[in-house]
Scaffold this motif. Structure first.
Motif, PDB file in Angstrom:
ATOM      1  N   LYS A 162       0.822  -1.216   0.000  1.00  0.00           N
ATOM      2  CA  LYS A 162       0.000   0.000   0.000  1.00  0.00           C
ATOM      3  C   LYS A 162       0.860   1.273   0.000  1.00  0.00           C
ATOM      4  O   LYS A 162       0.455   2.305  -0.505  1.00  0.00           O
ATOM      5  CB  LYS A 162      -0.918  -0.037   1.225  1.00  0.00           C
ATOM      6  CG  LYS A 162      -1.880   1.104   1.321  1.00  0.00           C
ATOM      7  CD  LYS A 162      -3.088   0.852   0.488  1.00  0.00           C
ATOM      8  CE  LYS A 162      -4.114   1.925   0.777  1.00  0.00           C
ATOM      9  NZ  LYS A 162      -4.884   2.268  -0.362  1.00  0.00           N
ATOM     10  N   PHE A 163       2.065   1.184   0.566  1.00  0.00           N
ATOM     11  CA  PHE A 163       2.933   2.351   0.677  1.00  0.00           C
ATOM     12  C   PHE A 163       3.947   2.448  -0.459  1.00  0.00           C
ATOM     13  O   PHE A 163       4.905   3.209  -0.372  1.00  0.00           O
ATOM     14  CB  PHE A 163       3.660   2.326   2.027  1.00  0.00           C
ATOM     15  CG  PHE A 163       2.724   2.340   3.190  1.00  0.00           C
ATOM     16  CD1 PHE A 163       2.071   3.501   3.556  1.00  0.00           C
ATOM     17  CD2 PHE A 163       2.472   1.185   3.910  1.00  0.00           C
ATOM     18  CE1 PHE A 163       1.198   3.522   4.622  1.00  0.00           C
ATOM     19  CE2 PHE A 163       1.595   1.188   4.980  1.00  0.00           C
ATOM     20  CZ  PHE A 163       0.954   2.357   5.333  1.00  0.00           C
TER      21      PHE A 163
ATOM     22  N   ILE B 148      -0.973   7.427  -1.251  1.00  0.00           N
ATOM     23  CA  ILE B 148      -1.226   6.102  -0.688  1.00  0.00           C
ATOM     24  C   ILE B 148      -2.713   5.784  -0.718  1.00  0.00           C
ATOM     25  O   ILE B 148      -3.124   4.689  -1.096  1.00  0.00           O
ATOM     26  CB  ILE B 148      -0.646   6.016   0.741  1.00  0.00           C
ATOM     27  CG1 ILE B 148       0.887   6.026   0.658  1.00  0.00           C
ATOM     28  CG2 ILE B 148      -1.149   4.783   1.471  1.00  0.00           C
ATOM     29  CD1 ILE B 148       1.570   6.239   1.979  1.00  0.00           C
ATOM     30  N   TYR B 149      -3.546   6.753  -0.366  1.00  0.00           N
ATOM     31  CA  TYR B 149      -4.998   6.528  -0.350  1.00  0.00           C
ATOM     32  C   TYR B 149      -5.546   6.253  -1.750  1.00  0.00           C
ATOM     33  O   TYR B 149      -6.371   5.371  -1.941  1.00  0.00           O
ATOM     34  CB  TYR B 149      -5.701   7.741   0.267  1.00  0.00           C
ATOM     35  CG  TYR B 149      -7.199   7.604   0.317  1.00  0.00           C
ATOM     36  CD1 TYR B 149      -7.803   6.782   1.259  1.00  0.00           C
ATOM     37  CD2 TYR B 149      -8.009   8.285  -0.581  1.00  0.00           C
ATOM     38  CE1 TYR B 149      -9.182   6.645   1.307  1.00  0.00           C
ATOM     39  CE2 TYR B 149      -9.378   8.160  -0.549  1.00  0.00           C
ATOM     40  CZ  TYR B 149      -9.959   7.344   0.400  1.00  0.00           C
ATOM     41  OH  TYR B 149     -11.327   7.211   0.431  1.00  0.00           O
TER      42      TYR B 149
ATOM     43  N   ASN C 212      -3.726   5.331  -4.335  1.00  0.00           N
ATOM     44  CA  ASN C 212      -2.871   4.343  -4.988  1.00  0.00           C
ATOM     45  C   ASN C 212      -2.307   4.864  -6.318  1.00  0.00           C
ATOM     46  O   ASN C 212      -2.416   4.231  -7.362  1.00  0.00           O
ATOM     47  CB  ASN C 212      -3.619   3.022  -5.206  1.00  0.00           C
ATOM     48  CG  ASN C 212      -2.661   1.879  -5.464  1.00  0.00           C
ATOM     49  OD1 ASN C 212      -1.498   1.954  -5.078  1.00  0.00           O
ATOM     50  ND2 ASN C 212      -3.144   0.847  -6.110  1.00  0.00           N
TER      51      ASN C 212
END
Length: 177
Positions: A23-24, A121-122, A124
């Motif tokens: 995700k990061f 991150i949110y 992507n």
């Protein structure tokens, strides 16, 4: 540079697809493209096939802003000491100016890049590099006695409303810079 490249590739492993920190991945990718030329270039069409991307262009603008920043720091010290009626040298003015300006720069980049990384991150997607310039310009135009919490709020507003609400770098109708 090979050592740094190998080390970054080693650090990147948990961020790859299927990794623990997948995700990061946009965060680690932003550091990778800041340090090294991106591995992807256009191969078809009438495009320039070059390693200069938007991040490199923004870093060039930051380098161009450095003389203005250094003069601003000198001017802060000069104005301060001239109002006190004291004659000082260049180094004393620069130190006083840096003491006043650098906390503003740290707050601006800290808050702005945290929001940029959070959005990346949110959503992507890759980190938008447009904040590199805005993060330098915002503290340069603020009064030197401006409270840091107000600077943080202005940076939040600039990133949320000026940029991210409309899709990020290149899609904003209000450019924070």
């Amino acid at each position: 540079m090979d050592f740094l490249r190998k080390k970054l590739d080693e650090i990147r492993k948990p961020f790859n697809k299927g990794g623990k920190f997948e995700k990061f991945a946009p965060a680690i990718n932003s550091f990778d493209t800041l340090l090294f030329v991106p591995k992807h270039n256009t191969t078809k069409g009438s495009h320039i096939r070059d390693g200069v991307d938007l991040k490199r262009t923004m870093v060039t603008v930051i380098i161009a802003l450095l003389p203005a920043m250094f003069f601003g720091m000198y001017n802060i010290g000069y104005q301060h000491y001239s109002q006190l009626g004291e004659n000082t040298d260049l180094l004393t003015c620069m130190i006083f100016g840096a003491w006043k300006f650098l906390p503003m720069l740290v707050v601006s980049y800290g808050v702005g890049l945290a929001i940029e990384f959070g959005f990346a991150i949110y959503n992507n997607h890759e980190v938008n590099e447009g904040y590199l310039v805005s993060g330098m310009l915002i503290p340069l135009i603020m009064p030197i006695d401006f409270p840091l919490w107000m600077l943080a709020i202005s940076v939040i507003f600039a990133v949320f409303i000026g940029k991210e609400a409309f899709g990020g770098t290149g899609m904003n109708i209000f450019n924070p810079a």
